[in-house]
Design a protein around this motif. Structure first.
Motif, mmCIF file in Angstrom:
data_model
loop_
_atom_site.group_PDB
_atom_site.id
_atom_site.type_symbol
_atom_site.label_atom_id
_atom_site.label_comp_id
_atom_site.label_asym_id
_atom_site.label_seq_id
_atom_site.Cartn_x
_atom_site.Cartn_y
_atom_site.Cartn_z
ATOM 1 N N ASN A 175 0.827 -1.202 0.000
ATOM 2 C CA ASN A 175 0.000 0.000 0.000
ATOM 3 C C ASN A 175 0.867 1.260 0.000
ATOM 4 O O ASN A 175 0.375 2.353 0.228
ATOM 5 N N HIS A 176 2.161 1.101 -0.228
ATOM 6 C CA HIS A 176 3.055 2.257 -0.312
ATOM 7 C C HIS A 176 4.125 2.028 -1.377
ATOM 8 O O HIS A 176 4.717 0.967 -1.461
ATOM 9 N N TRP A 177 4.304 3.043 -2.211
ATOM 10 C CA TRP A 177 5.269 3.003 -3.301
ATOM 11 C C TRP A 177 6.039 4.309 -3.304
ATOM 12 O O TRP A 177 5.616 5.291 -2.711
ATOM 13 N N GLY A 178 7.135 4.341 -3.976
ATOM 14 C CA GLY A 178 7.976 5.538 -4.015
ATOM 15 C C GLY A 178 9.289 5.226 -3.344
ATOM 16 O O GLY A 178 10.093 4.466 -3.856
ATOM 17 N N ARG A 179 9.493 5.795 -2.161
ATOM 18 C CA ARG A 179 10.697 5.488 -1.400
ATOM 19 C C ARG A 179 10.391 4.321 -0.491
ATOM 20 O O ARG A 179 9.445 4.344 0.278
ATOM 21 N N ALA A 180 11.178 3.295 -0.615
ATOM 22 C CA ALA A 180 11.066 2.127 0.260
ATOM 23 C C ALA A 180 12.463 1.894 0.833
ATOM 24 O O ALA A 180 13.348 1.432 0.126
ATOM 25 N N THR A 181 12.659 2.253 2.063
ATOM 26 C CA THR A 181 13.963 2.265 2.741
ATOM 27 C C THR A 181 14.995 2.957 1.857
ATOM 28 O O THR A 181 14.913 4.140 1.637
ATOM 29 N N ASN A 182 15.950 2.225 1.331
ATOM 30 C CA ASN A 182 17.019 2.834 0.532
ATOM 31 C C ASN A 182 16.770 2.688 -0.968
ATOM 32 O O ASN A 182 17.691 2.830 -1.765
ATOM 33 N N CYS A 183 15.535 2.406 -1.343
ATOM 34 C CA CYS A 183 15.180 2.193 -2.754
ATOM 35 C C CYS A 183 14.197 3.259 -3.232
ATOM 36 O O CYS A 183 13.510 3.891 -2.437
ATOM 37 N N ARG A 184 14.152 3.415 -4.532
ATOM 38 C CA ARG A 184 13.154 4.274 -5.182
ATOM 39 C C ARG A 184 12.387 3.373 -6.138
ATOM 40 O O ARG A 184 12.884 3.033 -7.202
ATOM 41 N N TRP A 185 11.195 2.992 -5.710
ATOM 42 C CA TRP A 185 10.362 2.089 -6.492
ATOM 43 C C TRP A 185 9.062 2.795 -6.836
ATOM 44 O O TRP A 185 8.277 3.153 -5.968
ATOM 45 N N ARG A 186 8.834 2.978 -8.120
ATOM 46 C CA ARG A 186 7.627 3.662 -8.581
ATOM 47 C C ARG A 186 6.707 2.664 -9.248
ATOM 48 O O ARG A 186 7.140 1.852 -10.059
ATOM 49 N N LEU A 187 5.431 2.736 -8.916
ATOM 50 C CA LEU A 187 4.420 1.876 -9.518
ATOM 51 C C LEU A 187 3.858 2.577 -10.749
ATOM 52 O O LEU A 187 3.353 3.695 -10.663
ATOM 53 N N VAL A 188 3.983 1.924 -11.900
ATOM 54 C CA VAL A 188 3.358 2.425 -13.120
ATOM 55 C C VAL A 188 1.947 1.847 -13.093
ATOM 56 O O VAL A 188 1.729 0.668 -13.373
ATOM 57 N N SER A 189 1.005 2.693 -12.721
ATOM 58 C CA SER A 189 -0.349 2.253 -12.417
ATOM 59 C C SER A 189 -1.248 2.197 -13.649
ATOM 60 O O SER A 189 -1.059 2.935 -14.610
ATOM 61 N N GLN A 190 -2.252 1.322 -13.582
ATOM 62 C CA GLN A 190 -3.247 1.213 -14.651
ATOM 63 C C GLN A 190 -4.265 2.345 -14.570
ATOM 64 O O GLN A 190 -4.999 2.592 -15.505
ATOM 65 N N GLY A 191 -4.327 3.000 -13.445
ATOM 66 C CA GLY A 191 -5.269 4.105 -13.244
ATOM 67 C C GLY A 191 -4.656 5.090 -12.285
ATOM 68 O O GLY A 191 -3.442 5.174 -12.167
ATOM 69 N N ASN A 192 -5.489 5.821 -11.591
ATOM 70 C CA ASN A 192 -4.988 6.758 -10.598
ATOM 71 C C ASN A 192 -4.630 6.008 -9.335
ATOM 72 O O ASN A 192 -5.503 5.458 -8.674
ATOM 73 N N TYR A 193 -3.347 6.004 -9.011
ATOM 74 C CA TYR A 193 -2.899 5.341 -7.794
ATOM 75 C C TYR A 193 -2.995 6.303 -6.629
ATOM 76 O O TYR A 193 -2.565 7.444 -6.722
ATOM 77 N N LYS A 194 -3.575 5.849 -5.545
ATOM 78 C CA LYS A 194 -3.640 6.637 -4.329
ATOM 79 C C LYS A 194 -2.909 5.883 -3.238
ATOM 80 O O LYS A 194 -3.078 4.682 -3.075
ATOM 81 N N SER A 195 -2.065 6.607 -2.515
ATOM 82 C CA SER A 195 -1.320 6.004 -1.428
ATOM 83 C C SER A 195 -2.291 5.375 -0.429
ATOM 84 O O SER A 195 -3.404 5.851 -0.246
ATOM 85 N N GLN A 196 -1.853 4.338 0.194
ATOM 86 C CA GLN A 196 -2.600 3.567 1.189
ATOM 87 C C GLN A 196 -3.602 2.595 0.577
ATOM 88 O O GLN A 196 -4.299 1.905 1.292
ATOM 89 N N HIS A 197 -3.702 2.549 -0.759
ATOM 90 C CA HIS A 197 -4.510 1.522 -1.419
ATOM 91 C C HIS A 197 -3.571 0.404 -1.839
ATOM 92 O O HIS A 197 -2.556 0.652 -2.484
#
Length: 181
Positions: free
Chosen positions: A52-74
């Motif tokens: 339910n969280h994407w972007g910065r994950a500890t020492n990583c930068r992981w971005r979700l290429v979403s099929q629609g509008n991604y909202k944090s916590q979903h």
């Protein structure tokens, strides 16, 4: 180039994950569950991440290429091949910026990705974030242009954004070239 697998993909990496529909994803027992609750499912080709969280994950930068509008916590499921991971270092100039003028969107990517054309300036993560913030302001607001001399705001936007992407000049230095005397 470094080879990534289930033992090292989570250590200082950048990755674009492709969203996978929850209905298409066969839920199974995760092979790993992080302290923050993200679940990981490993295959020979890559890894699925349910989180339910994407972007910065500890020492990583992981971005979700979403099929629609991604909202944090979903909760979303993303998949990445092992070849989709690239080294991440917060201080190294590893990132370039790409702008879609029609969508008025901007994002950063890793220099080792196939889409890098060698023309955009490479920046570290903090510089990329600051430049993206400036580009979003130029694309979506008008106050920044209040004291500038121009005929067509859209042409001015494009010119300033191109300079932000392809030069080391900062936003204020670029704007100075458009001030009236």
């Amino acid at each position: 180039m470094k080879t990534y697998n289930q033992n090292n993909f989570h250590k200082h990496t950048f990755c674009l994950w492709t969203e996978v529909s929850l209905s298409d994803f066969e839920v199974q027992q995760p092979q790993f569950k992080s302290k923050s609750g993200s679940e990981y499912y490993f295959t020979d080709e890559g890894v699925y991440r349910m989180s339910n969280h994407w972007g910065r994950a500890t020492n990583c930068r992981w971005r979700l290429v979403s099929q629609g509008n991604y909202k944090s916590q979903h909760t979303k499921v993303g998949f990445a091949k092992w070849t989709d991971f690239y080294p991440n270092d917060e201080t190294a100039k590893l990132f370039f910026i790409q702008v879609d003028f029609e969508q008025k969107s901007v994002d950063f990517y890793h220099k080792d990705m196939p889409l890098y054309d060698g023309k955009a300036i490479l920046r570290n993560a903090a510089e990329a974030a600051k430049t993206i913030k400036n580009i979003k302001q130029v694309l979506n607001e008008e106050d920044w242009a209040k004291y500038l001399v121009y005929e067509d705001l859209e042409e001015l936007r494009m010119e300033i954004v191109e300079q932000l992407v392809h030069s080391n000049l900062n936003f204020n230095e670029i704007k100075k070239t458009f001030y009236s005397i």
